[in-house]
Write a protein that holds these residues in place. Structure first.
Motif, PDB file in Angstrom:
ATOM      1  N   ASN A 155       0.802  -1.216   0.000  1.00  0.00           N
ATOM      2  CA  ASN A 155       0.000   0.000   0.000  1.00  0.00           C
ATOM      3  C   ASN A 155       0.843   1.279   0.000  1.00  0.00           C
ATOM      4  O   ASN A 155       0.414   2.323   0.489  1.00  0.00           O
ATOM      5  CB  ASN A 155      -0.974   0.020   1.189  1.00  0.00           C
ATOM      6  N   HIS A 207      -6.133   6.130  -7.021  1.00  0.00           N
ATOM      7  CA  HIS A 207      -6.817   4.994  -6.425  1.00  0.00           C
ATOM      8  C   HIS A 207      -6.059   3.712  -6.762  1.00  0.00           C
ATOM      9  O   HIS A 207      -5.507   3.552  -7.848  1.00  0.00           O
ATOM     10  CB  HIS A 207      -8.253   4.903  -6.943  1.00  0.00           C
ATOM     11  N   VAL A 208      -6.028   2.803  -5.813  1.00  0.00           N
ATOM     12  CA  VAL A 208      -5.289   1.545  -5.982  1.00  0.00           C
ATOM     13  C   VAL A 208      -5.744   0.796  -7.227  1.00  0.00           C
ATOM     14  O   VAL A 208      -4.929   0.263  -7.990  1.00  0.00           O
ATOM     15  CB  VAL A 208      -5.447   0.652  -4.735  1.00  0.00           C
ATOM     16  N   THR A 209      -7.049   0.746  -7.466  1.00  0.00           N
ATOM     17  CA  THR A 209      -7.573   0.005  -8.620  1.00  0.00           C
ATOM     18  C   THR A 209      -7.060   0.579  -9.932  1.00  0.00           C
ATOM     19  O   THR A 209      -6.686  -0.158 -10.847  1.00  0.00           O
ATOM     20  CB  THR A 209      -9.113   0.023  -8.608  1.00  0.00           C
ATOM     21  N   GLU A 210      -7.025   1.908 -10.024  1.00  0.00           N
ATOM     22  CA  GLU A 210      -6.526   2.540 -11.241  1.00  0.00           C
ATOM     23  C   GLU A 210      -5.033   2.283 -11.410  1.00  0.00           C
ATOM     24  O   GLU A 210      -4.560   1.985 -12.511  1.00  0.00           O
ATOM     25  CB  GLU A 210      -6.792   4.044 -11.220  1.00  0.00           C
ATOM     26  N   GLU A 250      -3.366  -0.240 -10.359  1.00  0.00           N
ATOM     27  CA  GLU A 250      -3.212  -1.636 -10.759  1.00  0.00           C
ATOM     28  C   GLU A 250      -3.394  -1.793 -12.270  1.00  0.00           C
ATOM     29  O   GLU A 250      -2.672  -2.576 -12.909  1.00  0.00           O
ATOM     30  CB  GLU A 250      -4.227  -2.516 -10.027  1.00  0.00           C
ATOM     31  N   GLN A 251      -4.311  -1.046 -12.856  1.00  0.00           N
ATOM     32  CA  GLN A 251      -4.530  -1.110 -14.305  1.00  0.00           C
ATOM     33  C   GLN A 251      -3.315  -0.596 -15.068  1.00  0.00           C
ATOM     34  O   GLN A 251      -2.891  -1.196 -16.066  1.00  0.00           O
ATOM     35  CB  GLN A 251      -5.769  -0.299 -14.682  1.00  0.00           C
TER      36      GLN A 251
END
Length: 297
Positions: free
Chosen positions: A174, A256-259, A261-262
């Protein structure tokens, strides 16, 4: 056919060896005319697959080498924009415009597979009356080019790999800021390696968006990876450009973590693409070296 002077509409002059060509003579003559109006070129060559020579771009492209007398007022991006304005059909879709613009003296002085193949095999579209264009007579040391490319690839691809590994580790912990910066730095290394393996010299920027513009035709898979279609926007490249500075110095940086990751996933896929096409290019240099070897008695 003698090369045309500055004040005459340019017409393509093929190299001595007749090989299949994909270009439209009228289109490339118009391209050369537009370029001669904007710049003061010593000569202009169309090379690569469109000229029936050793492939350069993976995507069907007008691969153009513009050798100038002096330092031009415009850069290669300006020149490409100018051509698209003067010839709206050129470079929109396929074939694309892939422009290399360097001083004529620099082209001759550099031991580059790009410059050698362009001068050896390219179609002479234009030649100034102040310049006598000569094709190289000596064979090129492709075995040396293969060794140099492999050494550069091994050295700097591994650095990109390390940054990619650091990005993955930081993301699991994180540490978003560190993960974002490492992802962007890995992409810079991968673009640099791709450019150097194909050209034999370094590119003068670390901006990922400009690096992509410079290398985008070398692999059609990079198009799919980084360029949006009509339905799915892709923001990875501008985000990576932002990460290089903001992730280090902007106290309000956030993603954001999700973005993230992409974006990391795309750079991981880029790693595999660059590895594949670089190995293919090095194999090509080795094959060209074998072709130049004298036959045993």
């Amino acid at each position: 056919m003698e090369p045309v002077p500055n004040d005459t509409p340019p017409m393509p002059e093929p190299p001595a060896t007749e090989t299949p060509r994909l270009y439209d003579p009228g289109v490339v003559a118009r391209i050369a005319q537009c370029l001669s109006e904007l710049l003061d070129p010593a000569y202009i060559l169309l090379f690569g697959s469109m000229a029936g020579g050793t492939p350069h771009s993976d995507a069907l492209s007008y691969d153009l080498l513009i050798a100038t007398h002096d330092t031009p007022q415009y850069n290669w991006l300006d020149v490409r924009r100018y051509l698209k304005m003067k010839m709206p059909g050129a470079g929109h879709g396929a074939p694309y415009l892939n422009i290399y613009m360097y001083a004529a003296n620099y082209v001759v002085s550099q031991s580059s597979p790009l410059f050698y193949l362009a001068r050896k095999e390219g179609v002479l579209l234009y030649c100034s009356d102040r310049h006598k264009f000569k094709r190289p007579k000596r064979p090129y040391p492709f075995s040396e080019a293969a060794c140099n490319a492999k050494h550069y690839y091994t050295t700097f691809m591994s650095l990109g790999d390390q940054f990619l590994e650091q990005a993955g580790t930081a993301l699991t912990e994180n540490k978003i800021r560190q993960a974002a910066f490492a992802t962007a730095q890995a992409a810079v290394y991968f673009f640099q390696v791709l450019f150097r393996v194909y050209h034999g010299f370094d590119f003068d920027t670390r901006d990922v968006m400009i690096l992509h513009e410079r290398t985008r035709t070398l692999s059609a898979e990079l198009f799919l990876l980084f360029e949006s279609d009509s339905f799915t926007p892709i923001h990875t490249l501008p985000c990576l450009r932002r990460f290089i500075i903001n992730a280090r110095y902007d106290s309000s940086f956030f993603i954001h973590v999700t973005e993230l990751e992409q974006h990391l996933d795309r750079v991981e896929r880029m790693q595999s693409i660059v590895e594949k096409v670089c190995m293919q290019r090095i194999d090509l240099y080795n094959e060209l070296a074998r072709q130049d070897e004298p036959d045993e008695p």
